[in-house]
Design a protein around this motif. Sequence first.
Motif, PDB file in Angstrom:
ATOM      1  N   PRO B 363       0.779  -1.232   0.000  1.00  0.00           N
ATOM      2  CA  PRO B 363       0.000   0.000   0.000  1.00  0.00           C
ATOM      3  C   PRO B 363       0.813   1.286   0.000  1.00  0.00           C
ATOM      4  CG  PRO B 363       0.064  -0.874   2.210  1.00  0.00           C
ATOM      5  CD  PRO B 363       0.931  -1.772   1.366  1.00  0.00           C
ATOM      6  N   PHE B 364       1.874   1.285  -0.751  1.00  0.00           N
ATOM      7  CA  PHE B 364       2.604   2.504  -1.073  1.00  0.00           C
ATOM      8  C   PHE B 364       3.043   3.304   0.150  1.00  0.00           C
ATOM      9  CE2 PHE B 364       4.089   4.366  -4.838  1.00  0.00           C
ATOM     10  CZ  PHE B 364       4.326   5.703  -4.561  1.00  0.00           C
ATOM     11  N   GLY B 365       3.603   2.636   1.130  1.00  0.00           N
ATOM     12  CA  GLY B 365       4.199   3.342   2.255  1.00  0.00           C
ATOM     13  C   GLY B 365       3.260   3.587   3.411  1.00  0.00           C
ATOM     14  N   LYS B 366       1.961   3.478   3.158  1.00  0.00           N
ATOM     15  CA  LYS B 366       1.021   3.743   4.256  1.00  0.00           C
ATOM     16  C   LYS B 366       1.139   2.673   5.335  1.00  0.00           C
ATOM     17  CE  LYS B 366      -1.418   5.276   0.353  1.00  0.00           C
ATOM     18  NZ  LYS B 366      -2.424   4.996  -0.663  1.00  0.00           N
ATOM     19  N   ASP B 367       1.655   1.502   4.927  1.00  0.00           N
ATOM     20  CA  ASP B 367       1.862   0.423   5.871  1.00  0.00           C
ATOM     21  C   ASP B 367       2.807   0.824   6.989  1.00  0.00           C
ATOM     22  OD1 ASP B 367       3.177   0.402   3.257  1.00  0.00           O
ATOM     23  OD2 ASP B 367       4.575  -1.023   4.163  1.00  0.00           O
ATOM     24  N   SER B 368       3.801   1.623   6.690  1.00  0.00           N
ATOM     25  CA  SER B 368       4.752   1.958   7.740  1.00  0.00           C
ATOM     26  C   SER B 368       4.112   2.871   8.779  1.00  0.00           C
ATOM     27  CB  SER B 368       6.038   2.554   7.178  1.00  0.00           C
ATOM     28  OG  SER B 368       5.780   3.660   6.369  1.00  0.00           O
ATOM     29  N   ALA B 369       3.258   3.785   8.345  1.00  0.00           N
ATOM     30  CA  ALA B 369       2.557   4.616   9.326  1.00  0.00           C
ATOM     31  C   ALA B 369       1.660   3.747  10.212  1.00  0.00           C
ATOM     32  CB  ALA B 369       1.717   5.687   8.617  1.00  0.00           C
ATOM     33  N   VAL B 370       0.988   2.799   9.594  1.00  0.00           N
ATOM     34  CA  VAL B 370       0.101   1.911  10.364  1.00  0.00           C
ATOM     35  C   VAL B 370       0.907   1.066  11.343  1.00  0.00           C
ATOM     36  CG1 VAL B 370      -1.388  -0.133  10.149  1.00  0.00           C
ATOM     37  CG2 VAL B 370      -1.722   1.809   8.621  1.00  0.00           C
ATOM     38  N   LEU B 371       1.988   0.473  10.875  1.00  0.00           N
ATOM     39  CA  LEU B 371       2.780  -0.390  11.748  1.00  0.00           C
ATOM     40  C   LEU B 371       3.295   0.388  12.965  1.00  0.00           C
ATOM     41  CD1 LEU B 371       4.682  -2.433   9.036  1.00  0.00           C
ATOM     42  CD2 LEU B 371       3.304  -3.424  10.858  1.00  0.00           C
ATOM     43  N   ASN B 531      -4.496   2.513 -13.443  1.00  0.00           N
ATOM     44  CA  ASN B 531      -4.815   2.110 -12.081  1.00  0.00           C
ATOM     45  C   ASN B 531      -3.618   2.339 -11.183  1.00  0.00           C
ATOM     46  OD1 ASN B 531      -3.428  -0.772 -11.456  1.00  0.00           O
ATOM     47  ND2 ASN B 531      -4.212  -0.861 -13.544  1.00  0.00           N
ATOM     48  N   LEU B 532      -3.846   3.050 -10.115  1.00  0.00           N
ATOM     49  CA  LEU B 532      -2.868   3.258  -9.056  1.00  0.00           C
ATOM     50  C   LEU B 532      -3.597   3.992  -7.945  1.00  0.00           C
ATOM     51  CD1 LEU B 532      -2.731   6.358  -9.951  1.00  0.00           C
ATOM     52  CD2 LEU B 532      -0.467   5.872 -10.814  1.00  0.00           C
ATOM     53  N   SER B 533      -2.994   4.041  -6.779  1.00  0.00           N
ATOM     54  CA  SER B 533      -3.562   4.815  -5.677  1.00  0.00           C
ATOM     55  C   SER B 533      -5.039   4.485  -5.413  1.00  0.00           C
ATOM     56  CB  SER B 533      -3.423   6.316  -5.983  1.00  0.00           C
ATOM     57  OG  SER B 533      -3.549   7.082  -4.792  1.00  0.00           O
ATOM     58  N   SER B 534      -5.448   3.283  -5.734  1.00  0.00           N
ATOM     59  CA  SER B 534      -6.813   2.833  -5.424  1.00  0.00           C
ATOM     60  C   SER B 534      -7.880   3.821  -5.841  1.00  0.00           C
ATOM     61  CB  SER B 534      -6.958   2.580  -3.923  1.00  0.00           C
ATOM     62  OG  SER B 534      -6.135   1.526  -3.535  1.00  0.00           O
ATOM     63  N   ARG B 535      -7.828   4.249  -7.097  1.00  0.00           N
ATOM     64  CA  ARG B 535      -8.791   5.249  -7.524  1.00  0.00           C
ATOM     65  C   ARG B 535      -9.616   4.807  -8.726  1.00  0.00           C
ATOM     66  NH1 ARG B 535      -7.352   6.238 -12.660  1.00  0.00           N
ATOM     67  NH2 ARG B 535      -7.126   8.487 -12.600  1.00  0.00           N
ATOM     68  N   GLY B 536      -9.303   3.616  -9.240  1.00  0.00           N
ATOM     69  CA  GLY B 536      -9.954   3.186 -10.477  1.00  0.00           C
ATOM     70  C   GLY B 536     -11.463   3.203 -10.387  1.00  0.00           C
ATOM     71  N   LEU B 537     -11.974   2.591  -9.331  1.00  0.00           N
ATOM     72  CA  LEU B 537     -13.416   2.500  -9.205  1.00  0.00           C
ATOM     73  C   LEU B 537     -14.014   3.861  -8.862  1.00  0.00           C
ATOM     74  CD1 LEU B 537     -15.985   2.047  -7.081  1.00  0.00           C
ATOM     75  CD2 LEU B 537     -15.899   0.745  -9.194  1.00  0.00           C
ATOM     76  N   GLN B 679     -10.099  -8.044  -2.913  1.00  0.00           N
ATOM     77  CA  GLN B 679      -8.973  -7.161  -2.634  1.00  0.00           C
ATOM     78  C   GLN B 679      -8.510  -7.314  -1.192  1.00  0.00           C
ATOM     79  OE1 GLN B 679      -7.322  -5.635  -4.784  1.00  0.00           O
ATOM     80  NE2 GLN B 679      -8.472  -4.314  -6.145  1.00  0.00           N
ATOM     81  N   VAL B 680      -9.479  -7.385  -0.285  1.00  0.00           N
ATOM     82  CA  VAL B 680      -9.131  -7.479   1.133  1.00  0.00           C
ATOM     83  C   VAL B 680      -8.399  -8.784   1.419  1.00  0.00           C
ATOM     84  CG1 VAL B 680     -10.104  -7.690   3.459  1.00  0.00           C
ATOM     85  CG2 VAL B 680     -10.968  -5.946   1.893  1.00  0.00           C
ATOM     86  N   GLU B 744      -5.856  -1.047  -1.819  1.00  0.00           N
ATOM     87  CA  GLU B 744      -4.666  -1.279  -1.000  1.00  0.00           C
ATOM     88  C   GLU B 744      -5.025  -1.809   0.375  1.00  0.00           C
ATOM     89  OE1 GLU B 744      -1.296   1.605  -2.625  1.00  0.00           O
ATOM     90  OE2 GLU B 744      -2.902   2.708  -1.638  1.00  0.00           O
ATOM     91  N   SER B 745      -6.301  -2.150   0.551  1.00  0.00           N
ATOM     92  CA  SER B 745      -6.781  -2.561   1.863  1.00  0.00           C
ATOM     93  C   SER B 745      -6.231  -3.904   2.284  1.00  0.00           C
ATOM     94  CB  SER B 745      -8.313  -2.658   1.834  1.00  0.00           C
ATOM     95  OG  SER B 745      -8.863  -1.411   1.525  1.00  0.00           O
ATOM     96  N   GLY B 746      -6.125  -4.082   3.565  1.00  0.00           N
ATOM     97  CA  GLY B 746      -5.821  -5.388   4.123  1.00  0.00           C
ATOM     98  C   GLY B 746      -4.389  -5.570   4.565  1.00  0.00           C
ATOM     99  N   TYR B 747      -3.477  -5.134   3.747  1.00  0.00           N
ATOM    100  CA  TYR B 747      -2.056  -5.408   4.011  1.00  0.00           C
ATOM    101  C   TYR B 747      -1.605  -4.855   5.351  1.00  0.00           C
ATOM    102  CZ  TYR B 747       3.002  -5.280   3.224  1.00  0.00           C
ATOM    103  OH  TYR B 747       4.363  -5.436   3.334  1.00  0.00           O
ATOM    104  N   SER B 748      -1.830  -3.560   5.538  1.00  0.00           N
ATOM    105  CA  SER B 748      -1.248  -2.882   6.704  1.00  0.00           C
ATOM    106  C   SER B 748      -1.829  -3.389   8.016  1.00  0.00           C
ATOM    107  CB  SER B 748      -1.478  -1.380   6.609  1.00  0.00           C
ATOM    108  OG  SER B 748      -1.151  -0.901   5.323  1.00  0.00           O
ATOM    109  N   ALA B 749      -3.145  -3.467   8.084  1.00  0.00           N
ATOM    110  CA  ALA B 749      -3.770  -3.886   9.342  1.00  0.00           C
ATOM    111  C   ALA B 749      -3.418  -5.336   9.657  1.00  0.00           C
ATOM    112  CB  ALA B 749      -5.287  -3.708   9.276  1.00  0.00           C
ATOM    113  N   ALA B 750      -3.317  -6.166   8.624  1.00  0.00           N
ATOM    114  CA  ALA B 750      -2.972  -7.570   8.861  1.00  0.00           C
ATOM    115  C   ALA B 750      -1.560  -7.681   9.428  1.00  0.00           C
ATOM    116  CB  ALA B 750      -3.085  -8.376   7.574  1.00  0.00           C
TER     117      ALA B 750
END
Lengths: 282, 788
Positions: B363-371, B531-537, B679-680, B744-750
């Motif tokens: 998830p493009f670096g957001k994982d480190s903030a979450v961790l 597609n990038l940054s989870s904006r496609g939909l 995705q999750v 990008e959901s799922g990775y960081s919280a898991a």
Amino acid sequence: MIPSAFDYASPVSVAQAVGLLGERSLVLSGGTWAVPEMNRGEARPTVVVDLRRAGLNRITLSGGTVRIGTTCTYADLLASDVVARHLPLLRAMAAGITGGQQILNQGTLGGSVAAARPSSDALAVMVALGGRAVVASADGERRVKARDFFRGPRRTALGDRDLLVALEFPTAAGLRSGYVKLKHGQSSWPITTAAVLLGPLDGQGQAMVVLGALAGTPVVVGGIRADSPVTEVELATRQAVDSVSDLWTDVLAPADYRAAVAPVLAVRAWRKAAVPAEGRRS
Amino acid sequence: MSGTFAGRRQRKHNGGEYLTGQVRYTADLALPRMAHLALVRSPHAHARIAGVDARAAEAHATVVAVMTGAQAAEVSGPIPFLLDPAGLGGVNADVRCLAVDTVVYAGQPVAAVVAETPGDAAAAASLVQVHYEPLPAVLDCEEALADDAPIVHEGWASNVMLAGSFGPDDFATVAAEAGHVLAGELRIQRSSPTPMETRAYLADWDPVRNELTWYGTSQNPHPQRYVLATALRMDEHRIRVITPPAGGAFGLKMHGHPEETLVAVLSRELGRPVKWVESRAECLLQGGREQTHQFRVAYDDDGRVRALHDKFIADHGAMAAGAGWGMAFVGANSFPSGYDIQHCRVDYTITVTNKPPSVGMKPFGKDSAVLVLERVMDLVAAATGLDPGEVRRRNWITSAQFPYTASSGLVLDSGDYHGVLDQALDLIGYSRRRAEQETQRAAGRLVGIGIGFEMLPEGADVPASFVTAYDSATVRVDPSGHVTVLTGATSPGGGNDTAFAQIAADRLGAEPDQISVIQGDTAVCPYGTGNLSSRGLVVGGGAVALAADDVAAKVRAVAAGMLQADRAQVRLADGLALVGDDASRSVPLAVVAKSAYTLGYVFAPDIEPSLESTRTYMMPNVRHLPDELGRFSTYTTFSNAVHVCVVDVDPGTGVLQVLDQAIVHDCGTQVNPLFVEGQVRGGVVMGIGAALGESISYDADGRLASDGLKQYLLQRAIDLPPLAIGHQETPSPFSSLGAKGAGESGYSAAAAALLGAVNDALRPHGASVDALPLSPPRLLAALQQAAR
């Protein structure tokens, strides 16, 4: 995709196969080591000798000896009544081979033994069962004991013109066995294994505890008997580990980790083997 | 938003093609006279290229050509950056399709061999003799920052690409009042995106028309065209980019890779198609996420965090033209996650080393903030004796506070984190688990329970880049009544194309399975950024909705004329245009469509008789002008989730088993819950894998050691328990569909929940872990150390 040119031969007899061997030949049994290595350019043989039509896929029992042809797959071992009854330790090992049904159907015991990768399950089990390699060459057939067969990582008693045609094991029916393998997740190769065979071996109440993937070759733990208490098993294993000079390291786990877990695994394999006699474990 | 189809668990509208093997991926493509490319890659981490001798390679069977970096530089220019660090005050270095006089990482492409078969090209590549003069290399980012470190990129004063900070610098002041301070650190290892489909490119130069058709695994077809045009020094309109269906991307396939340009350069030189397919070992050269964080936290007696200060160093590897370095920037920008901590300061330093470049990865670096934030909350819980869930409750932004401006400047849109936690705790049976844990601990088992919360900024718009919070779509109904949707947004394999069909189907009264969705062809699709940054939909779907509404209005106008009704009374549903609910006053859509084109003057003379519309949807909540504190808000949607993880750690071996995992996510309105869950699930498996053992490693000379999936271990289906997934929907108040990005959901919280669970498992023994991956050797060492 294999980046080098090679000839392919599919001999229909041992004699024909032996005649094809040389310095730049590569023997293919199941191909689960050989083909990926050729794909990566790590192995560049000029001739590949495929054993699968050479009649080496039979499992027989004769006079207390189980003979397993080189190209018998792990699936063959699991389907065999002879193996189930006479070599339950081998069956336990085969049941845990990484890779699911595809590898079970393709990988061979003989191929693993000949490849002698320290991380393989097969090596320690062969030593624990007192197995012997049946080797054919232009000079005839000879037998090599497991402990003499494995000389180092990827090095065996097989010369360039030798062919492993079978593995022979004395029947272990009536003996108790336990097998434990530690790996990092389902797709991992073994990190450390412990194979235990208990019972009246040679009538002297001896016990075999052999550690695999710990060093370049299987490590036999000495100084224990079938009636040793578990604490002695652990101590003996520690001592055996401490005396190893070529502890194995790879990208998945360093040597000191293997050394630390080996005694734990030996005890667990021992308990698996000893359960019928002890009745319960704490 | 509700409709007949949007919101439904609709299967892939073209799923049959996938199941029956009819889909053509890039590697499946074959063109007449196509030749194959193999690369010569540097074995040295840092070296001068003294010369290249191609004679033996050129003499190999079926070899067509060998090209060196010097030759490529005569006919092509540097590759434009996806994100340029110089734009933020940092430093950059030119990146070309082949190294010219220096290599800066082991694996860097040095020469290209083209032959009639892939085998011949690979064999000939090993015959190319490159004369290297090795230079001192630096493989560790702390060493790279030392005064006497070898400089990776010539001309740079140091190995710092970019350094910066977010938030107020007032930790000391606030800490003095708070009462308690704790410090910690977190090390995160390098991992790799590992999509099932590796990269592949096929360039087809037409020497008669001087035009290029480029097929490839690119996440961004239109921007890719710009990149190729710039590097090849040719007009953009002479390039057509086609991106076939993808077998996963995860950020790997954003533009900027040398091989993208290289196939085109070679095809142009040779006048025939040139194809390259990445091997798994080459794919594992691409990686990232390697960071070391040091943080201090000021909190009060109630476990309320008053201030947070995090400093981190990111090891980017060598410079690249892709998005890799952006991950450290975005990670820093994502602090303090969804917590109400206004005094939050993040200082980041992005260093270069002689390792392969980082590539943008979800998830493009957001994982480190979450961790880091989740670790902080767990440490505060341990210090105060509060339950970890309770600490989070006390620190979260509450629903009433949205839209909420974070210390970073990001304006978070909506959420109900407390609600998500309630659901997650219920799903895992939290109280029962804690009670069981006491019994298990008494029996000597190391069972741990961890909570991980992620708040993910998505849908970025980065000025002066092709990362945009808008996209375009064309909706077209032909005279037979068939609906076609063409989008600038593309799918990495996650299924947004089906969602677009659902959106169009609702508005036009059609069946999703009957709708054609065309993506990834710059010749026919309206301009978009892929597609990038989870904006496609979110923005792609927003554009489809606008365009479909335009066409629907015209259809209703014509139908009204045919049915002699008021336009406002006409509905489109079930393939019909009908007046209210009166089925007797209806006409099939196909008939209306034909009439629009042939009887327009009769039924609706005020309407342009073309059932087609191209619209662009822009997210309204982007702020590129600095606020009073000089901050920007480049993200437009903010999804979130809580995961609860239960693990068992073997005290004798450190081997970990995940016993159970519950996930409750909130990505606002879901157009297709089936795909969101997909995705999750994928994100969870990726996050657990990265946290447990996916680790890219190098030998002492900087060469990749983990070059296959036997060394880089992914989680398999039998490694994990069934995942319990729940969801909550807190719509976005800003996006037209109410949806937020879920890609990008799922990775960081898991990953965070796993780290929390492991530390919970180890705590009774006085052991703790603050580095990833949570490998058995690391866990065993932690236990052994605590025992001493």
